[in-house]
Design a protein around this motif. Structure first.
Motif, PDB file in Angstrom:
ATOM      1  N   GLU A 104       0.839  -1.194   0.000  1.00  0.00           N
ATOM      2  CA  GLU A 104       0.000   0.000   0.000  1.00  0.00           C
ATOM      3  C   GLU A 104       0.889   1.265   0.000  1.00  0.00           C
ATOM      4  O   GLU A 104       1.982   1.245   0.564  1.00  0.00           O
ATOM      5  CB  GLU A 104      -0.891   0.045   1.241  1.00  0.00           C
ATOM      6  CG  GLU A 104      -1.850  -1.123   1.391  1.00  0.00           C
ATOM      7  CD  GLU A 104      -2.674  -0.995   2.655  1.00  0.00           C
ATOM      8  OE1 GLU A 104      -3.560  -0.122   2.694  1.00  0.00           O
ATOM      9  OE2 GLU A 104      -2.414  -1.765   3.630  1.00  0.00           O
ATOM     10  N   ASP A 105       0.351   2.318  -0.667  1.00  0.00           N
ATOM     11  CA  ASP A 105       0.865   3.673  -0.498  1.00  0.00           C
ATOM     12  C   ASP A 105      -0.337   4.606  -0.554  1.00  0.00           C
ATOM     13  O   ASP A 105      -1.427   4.211  -0.963  1.00  0.00           O
ATOM     14  CB  ASP A 105       1.928   4.022  -1.530  1.00  0.00           C
ATOM     15  CG  ASP A 105       1.418   3.955  -2.951  1.00  0.00           C
ATOM     16  OD1 ASP A 105       0.232   4.288  -3.188  1.00  0.00           O
ATOM     17  OD2 ASP A 105       2.180   3.520  -3.830  1.00  0.00           O
ATOM     18  N   LEU A 106      -0.165   5.783  -0.154  1.00  0.00           N
ATOM     19  CA  LEU A 106      -1.314   6.673  -0.037  1.00  0.00           C
ATOM     20  C   LEU A 106      -1.728   7.294  -1.363  1.00  0.00           C
ATOM     21  O   LEU A 106      -2.756   7.988  -1.444  1.00  0.00           O
ATOM     22  CB  LEU A 106      -0.996   7.787   0.975  1.00  0.00           C
ATOM     23  CG  LEU A 106      -0.736   7.314   2.416  1.00  0.00           C
ATOM     24  CD1 LEU A 106      -0.403   8.510   3.312  1.00  0.00           C
ATOM     25  CD2 LEU A 106      -1.948   6.581   2.964  1.00  0.00           C
ATOM     26  N   LEU A 107      -1.001   7.046  -2.426  1.00  0.00           N
ATOM     27  CA  LEU A 107      -1.302   7.679  -3.713  1.00  0.00           C
ATOM     28  C   LEU A 107      -2.011   6.745  -4.684  1.00  0.00           C
ATOM     29  O   LEU A 107      -2.689   7.197  -5.601  1.00  0.00           O
ATOM     30  CB  LEU A 107       0.001   8.191  -4.345  1.00  0.00           C
ATOM     31  CG  LEU A 107       0.776   9.228  -3.519  1.00  0.00           C
ATOM     32  CD1 LEU A 107       2.072   9.588  -4.248  1.00  0.00           C
ATOM     33  CD2 LEU A 107      -0.061  10.468  -3.277  1.00  0.00           C
ATOM     34  N   ASN A 108      -1.839   5.441  -4.489  1.00  0.00           N
ATOM     35  CA  ASN A 108      -2.406   4.496  -5.448  1.00  0.00           C
ATOM     36  C   ASN A 108      -3.216   3.433  -4.704  1.00  0.00           C
ATOM     37  O   ASN A 108      -3.133   3.261  -3.484  1.00  0.00           O
ATOM     38  CB  ASN A 108      -1.288   3.801  -6.238  1.00  0.00           C
ATOM     39  CG  ASN A 108      -0.432   4.809  -6.999  1.00  0.00           C
ATOM     40  OD1 ASN A 108      -0.912   5.526  -7.872  1.00  0.00           O
ATOM     41  ND2 ASN A 108       0.861   4.872  -6.630  1.00  0.00           N
ATOM     42  N   ASP A 109      -3.969   2.677  -5.522  1.00  0.00           N
ATOM     43  CA  ASP A 109      -4.708   1.550  -4.954  1.00  0.00           C
ATOM     44  C   ASP A 109      -3.733   0.467  -4.476  1.00  0.00           C
ATOM     45  O   ASP A 109      -2.635   0.321  -5.045  1.00  0.00           O
ATOM     46  CB  ASP A 109      -5.644   0.929  -5.996  1.00  0.00           C
ATOM     47  CG  ASP A 109      -6.798   1.860  -6.350  1.00  0.00           C
ATOM     48  OD1 ASP A 109      -7.149   2.703  -5.503  1.00  0.00           O
ATOM     49  OD2 ASP A 109      -7.381   1.689  -7.442  1.00  0.00           O
ATOM     50  N   ARG A 155     -12.074   4.085  -5.394  1.00  0.00           N
ATOM     51  CA  ARG A 155     -11.166   5.219  -5.526  1.00  0.00           C
ATOM     52  C   ARG A 155     -11.059   6.029  -4.231  1.00  0.00           C
ATOM     53  O   ARG A 155     -10.814   7.225  -4.247  1.00  0.00           O
ATOM     54  CB  ARG A 155     -11.584   6.113  -6.677  1.00  0.00           C
ATOM     55  CG  ARG A 155     -11.541   5.393  -8.011  1.00  0.00           C
ATOM     56  CD  ARG A 155     -11.758   6.337  -9.163  1.00  0.00           C
ATOM     57  NE  ARG A 155     -11.718   5.625 -10.430  1.00  0.00           N
ATOM     58  CZ  ARG A 155     -11.786   6.233 -11.625  1.00  0.00           C
ATOM     59  NH1 ARG A 155     -11.889   7.578 -11.681  1.00  0.00           N
ATOM     60  NH2 ARG A 155     -11.751   5.529 -12.723  1.00  0.00           N
ATOM     61  N   LYS A 156     -11.245   5.312  -3.153  1.00  0.00           N
ATOM     62  CA  LYS A 156     -11.113   5.940  -1.852  1.00  0.00           C
ATOM     63  C   LYS A 156      -9.801   5.463  -1.250  1.00  0.00           C
ATOM     64  O   LYS A 156      -9.564   4.261  -1.161  1.00  0.00           O
ATOM     65  CB  LYS A 156     -12.279   5.578  -0.939  1.00  0.00           C
ATOM     66  CG  LYS A 156     -13.623   6.053  -1.498  1.00  0.00           C
ATOM     67  CD  LYS A 156     -14.763   5.562  -0.628  1.00  0.00           C
ATOM     68  CE  LYS A 156     -16.115   5.973  -1.197  1.00  0.00           C
ATOM     69  NZ  LYS A 156     -17.240   5.482  -0.383  1.00  0.00           N
ATOM     70  N   GLN A 157      -8.998   6.391  -0.874  1.00  0.00           N
ATOM     71  CA  GLN A 157      -7.684   6.044  -0.370  1.00  0.00           C
ATOM     72  C   GLN A 157      -7.736   5.840   1.146  1.00  0.00           C
ATOM     73  O   GLN A 157      -7.573   6.758   1.934  1.00  0.00           O
ATOM     74  CB  GLN A 157      -6.662   7.138  -0.746  1.00  0.00           C
ATOM     75  CG  GLN A 157      -6.490   7.333  -2.228  1.00  0.00           C
ATOM     76  CD  GLN A 157      -5.996   6.074  -2.907  1.00  0.00           C
ATOM     77  OE1 GLN A 157      -5.163   5.355  -2.371  1.00  0.00           O
ATOM     78  NE2 GLN A 157      -6.536   5.810  -4.095  1.00  0.00           N
TER      79      GLN A 157
END
Length: 964
Positions: free
Chosen positions: A91-96, A124-126
């Motif tokens: 996980e990263d906060l910019l992508n799925d 599309r919710k991070q």
């Protein structure tokens, strides 16, 4: 149940894992870059924030390392056990979030081995992933997000054939856990901070909204799956909860905040975070450390709990919080935030049992052994030790229950010795009964058990034991029942085991039920009935003589038939206030020796039972069984002192046809003896009646009784008629007469002399001696003495000298009594002398004449003056033939041819001469046959005359030739 009441143990050996002496190895767990840890397939997988995956061996040495992601932190991993598949999520906060499936056996230095890659969608919710679960075949995966959404991925990720994603649940509360439950229906368990829900994602019910099963949620990592049952375990601040297919299950109070839950074998591993302060009062885990909760959980706590057996297997306080818990190589591993790795190795079952033994926790030890599937022998050891512990405490009843459970592997003597005290006899009985139930009892155990019953006088238990059908030594049981006076029970056992001899023995020797014993014998096969009948015949004849006699008659005449049970129309009433001595045995099996009662099945519309008479007739109509009829004499000894029954038996047996001659002789001889013996015990008419029966046997020509036996028996019984009859039949008249004289029966002697004297002349000399043997007998004889002397004189039975010698042996007879006999004898002798002299004179003159004629024939010529032929009677004419006997014949009348010496013999004298020659030849032949002379001499009345006669015949060896 609260954990405060649970026992705490140290069932785990805890050791810190020391990684290899390598800079990289030493820094693996100390690094703050660790983002996730999982295990499987004999390896440990460590994911880091920089996207690398390191694979560690059992020595915690990095065996492989590859970069799974260029960007992002690996937050979740799952290794599919027994395969080379690894699932990673970064996980990263910019992508799925990105999910990848790796084939570990295809990895190379470049990281090749990637099977598939999938971007996980969340509208599309991070939001970060808060929970992850996958099926073992990776056909379905569930990803929970912090925003309350759950996405399910379905497809073939292993072969990268595509996958479908669908958001199956949305909520305002963040997802804290997801877990699958497989079966006919695949259920997805969801936990949020506020609820626990179930969602059917395949099978019946698919597509329906999620169903809440609890209105309280849990924290992240506070829900897991128990692999053995498939149930969901949820830990909250207050308790541990179980949820199954039917909803909520049991719960266990365990207060305090929870950080993580994990299952290991049968244990639930719970890590609690550090807590600065706790509410005042008692804490649920006060027992863990022995103090207040703030003392126990500062800074953090880790515990392994067995919720099934309700005990704490291990607990400890950690100096740092828990980062991860994983299971591999049969051990549980705990990684702390300060980089320390601890191995928790469960102690062997025996060590755990020893710990429980030390604390006398035997119930828990038993349950632990059962859960560990220990064999029966090991479990029984625990039960036995538990029993010993309870026995020492004085709880004998509970101790016995443990011994009973361990009976299969326990030496009975070890237990029996503990309970030999009279106060604990009930426990001893219980144990002995169980030994028999398990077929472990010996003869001594059976003896001891029956002794206990007898000591307590517990007839009901004794009967129950006998009826139980346990495999015990029935001979010992019978012996003990007999010694204890339980005769009916002993009979029942003997009957049940087919010991017919014992049945009869008990009924006679112990119970004294002679009629029952006889009835039982009568119901056996001939081969079984006969030995018992002979063994106890005298006793049975003493008490039931008539029936026993009839049984003997039936058996020895070939008419033996087994008695049949006859059922009465109504059961015999039992007087009030009385009870049956053996109620349960009577209902268990009908004994032949007990009274028969009507069965319930015979009531109502059943036909009436046969009466005793009808049953007897039916038995008589049946042919008797085939068996070897014994010799009659084998039964004789049984009837000693039972004359009447013996006579009845003998009279019945002699009526048989086809008896062997020896058997007939035995039967009639015994019958004759019994008649005489019975007569000797009676008087008057009865005596004469029995003697008449005995005499009838002797008179009957068809009765084969040996004469010597009759004589002996008659003599012993003083039955003179029998002696006389036999001697008459045998021609022993002299013995008959002598029997009278030996008894001084003068009248009988005179009667015998009158009856047998004409045929037996020698009786008269014996009578003469008897009559003159004493004055009394002489007086009783009266005129018979003269008659005897006359008979002796007339028949010449004795010489006068012999008569005189007989009379002179005593001074009974006087000269006056024999004067007439002597005078008559002298006169007769004189006449005989005179006659003999005249005969001698005539014989001498005749002899002289014959000799003169012989001389004249030899010296003087013979003048023939006969004028007529002696043959034809005609006048003689020449040629004429003259013989010296003065007979003349015509030559033509002789019919003879002269030889050299002339004509042979005068035809007129030929027959007389032939007779004389024959007599002479006979005399010569008999001269060598001396037995003829002895026979004639022994049978002659005048022996001197006989000698003279044979002397004249030339028998005495006097020659006739040579001038002698």
């Amino acid at each position: 149940m609260a954990l405060t009441s649970w026992k705490i143990f140290n069932f785990f050996d805890v050791s810190q894992v020391k990684p290899p002496d390598d800079t990289e190895q030493l820094s693996i767990f100390d690094s703050t870059e660790i983002s996730s840890v999982c295990s499987g397939s004999e390896s440990v997988f460590v994911g880091s924030n920089d996207g690398f995956v390191r694979i560690l061996s059992s020595t915690f040495k990095v065996v492989k390392k590859f970069q799974a992601y260029q960007t992002g932190s690996i937050t979740h991993m799952k290794q599919v056990n027994s395969t080379a598949l690894l699932v990673t999520i970064a996980e990263d906060l910019l992508n799925d979030p990105v999910l990848k499936v790796w084939a570990l056996d295809k990895l190379d230095k470049k990281g090749a081995g990637l099977l598939s890659t999938l971007g996980i969608q969340n509208g599309r919710k991070q939001f970060p992933i808060s929970a992850f679960a996958a099926l073992e075949d990776l056909s379905q995966l569930a990803i929970g997000f912090a925003n309350g959404a759950v996405t399910v991925v379905r497809g073939d990720l292993i072969h990268d054939r595509g996958a479908k994603q669908r958001t199956v649940f949305e909520s305002e509360e963040p997802i804290t856990g997801v877990a699958f439950r497989e079966g006919p229906i695949t259920t997805l368990y969801l936990s949020t901070t506020g609820r626990i829900l179930t969602l059917t994602i395949s099978g019946k019910g698919q597509g329906q909204p999620a169903k809440p099963i609890a209105d309280t949620g849990c924290g992240v990592d506070c829900m897991t799956v128990e692999e053995s049952s498939g149930d969901i375990i949820v830990v909250r601040d207050d308790s541990i909860y179980y949820y199954g297919a039917n909803g909520r299950g049991p719960s266990f109070a365990y207060e305090g905040p929870k950080q993580l839950v994990k299952t290991f074998n049968q244990y639930v591993a719970i890590a609690s975070p550090p807590q600065a302060s706790l509410p005042s009062g008692n804490s649920a885990l006060r027992a863990f450390g022995g103090g207040r909760a703030d003392e126990i959980f500062n800074p953090s706590n880790f515990a392994l709990i067995d919720t099934d057996l309700k005990y704490v297997a291990h607990t400890e306080i950690l100096t740092s919080q828990v980062r991860a818990v994983f299971v591999e190589w049969g051990d549980l591993f705990l990684l702390t935030l300060d980089g320390k790795l601890f191995r928790y190795h469960e102690k062997p079952i025996q060590q755990k049992l020893d710990i429980l033994y030390q604390r006398n926790l035997f119930v828990l030890a038993i349950n632990l052994a059962q859960k560990a599937n220990l064999d029966a022998m090991q479990r029984n050891i625990i039960l036995r030790r538990y029993g010993d512990y309870l026995y020492q405490k004085g709880d004998y009843d509970t101790a016995m229950q443990q011994y009973l459970k361990a009976i299969d592997n326990t030496e009975p003597s070890q237990v029996i010795r503990k309970f030999l005290d009279t106060q604990r006899i009930h426990n001893l009985i219980e144990y002995l009964e169980e030994l028999h139930e398990h077929d472990k009892a010996t003869v001594d155990h059976t003896t001891l058990l029956l002794n206990c019953y007898a000591k307590l006088k517990d007839t009901e238990k004794l009967e129950t034991f006998i009826e139980s059908g346990n495999n015990f030594d029935f001979e010992t049981a019978i012996t003990m029942c007999r010694q204890g006076g339980y005769h009916d029970q002993a009979v029942f056992l003997a009957k049940k085991h087919g010991e017919h001899d014992l049945v009869v023995d008990i009924l006679i020797e112990d119970s004294k039920k002679y009629d029952d014993a006889l009835d039982y014998i009568w119901r056996q096969e001939p081969s079984l009935a006969y030995p018992n009948l002979m063994k106890y015949a005298r006793v049975l004849l003493e008490h039931c003589s008539d029936d026993v006699t009839q049984l003997f008659i039936d058996y020895y005449t070939g008419e033996y038939r087994l008695k049949k049970d006859t059922v009465n129309h109504a059961a015999p009433s039992i007087p009030s206030g009385t009870t049956s001595a053996l109620p349960s045995l009577s209902s268990f099996i009908p004994l032949a020796y007990r009274p028969n009662v009507a069965s319930p099945a015979t009531s109502g519309n059943q036909p009436a039972n046969l009466s005793n008479a009808e049953a007897t007739e039916a038995e008589a109509a049946e042919p008797p069984p085939q068996y070897d009829i014994p010799k009659p004499r084998t039964a004789f000894s049984a009837f000693v002192d039972h004359r009447e029954q013996f006579i009845t038996f003998l009279e019945s047996c002699v009526k048989q046809e086809h008896l062997e001659q020896n058997d007939r002789v035995d039967l009639y001889t015994a019958l004759f003896e019994m008649y005489l013996e019975t007569a000797s015990h009676n008087n008057g008419d009865e005596k004469r009646e029995w003697e008449a029966k005995a005499k009838g046997l002797i008179d009957d020509r068809n009765v084969p009784i040996d004469a010597s036996n009759v004589l002996l028996l008659s003599h012993l019984s003083d039955f003179r008629d029998g002696t006389i009859l036999v001697r008459e039949q045998q021609g022993l008249r002299f013995d008959i007469f002598r029997s009278y004289t030996s008894a001084n029966d003068t009248a009988g002697a005179i009667k015998a002399l009158t009856k047998y004297g004409p045929e037996e002349p020698q009786l008269y000399p014996a009578a003469l001696a008897y009559f003159t043997s004493s004055p009394k007998i002489l007086q009783e004889a009266g005129d018979e003495l003269d008659a005897v002397l006359k008979k002796i004189n007339d028949d010449g039975l004795m010489a006068p000298l012999q008569v005189i010698q007989t009379l002179s042996t005593n001074a009974v007879a006087t000269m006056g009594m024999v004067k007439k006999y002597l005078s008559d004898t002298i006169e007769r002798e004189r006449r005989e002398i005179s006659n003999n002299r005249r005969l001698i004179s005539s014989y001498r003159s005749e002899t002289a004449t014959k000799r003169h004629e012989f001389d004249d024939l030899g010296r003087k010529p013979v003048v023939f003056q006969t004028r007529r032929c002696a043959s034809c009677g005609g006048s003689l004419d020449l040629p004429t033939v003259h013989f010296l006997c003065k007979h003349s014949f015509h030559q033509r009348c002789l019919n003879q041819v002269p030889d050299g010496d002339g004509y042979g013999e005068c035809p007129a004298c030929e027959k007389q001469n032939a007779t004389i020659r024959a007599i002479r030849r006979a005399q010569e032949d008999s001269a060598e046959r001396h037995e003829l002379f002895r026979e004639a001499l022994s049978g002659s009345r005048d022996r001197l005359g006989t000698v003279a006669e044979f002397f004249g015949r030339g028998v005495m060896g006097v020659g006739t030739g040579g001038g002698e």
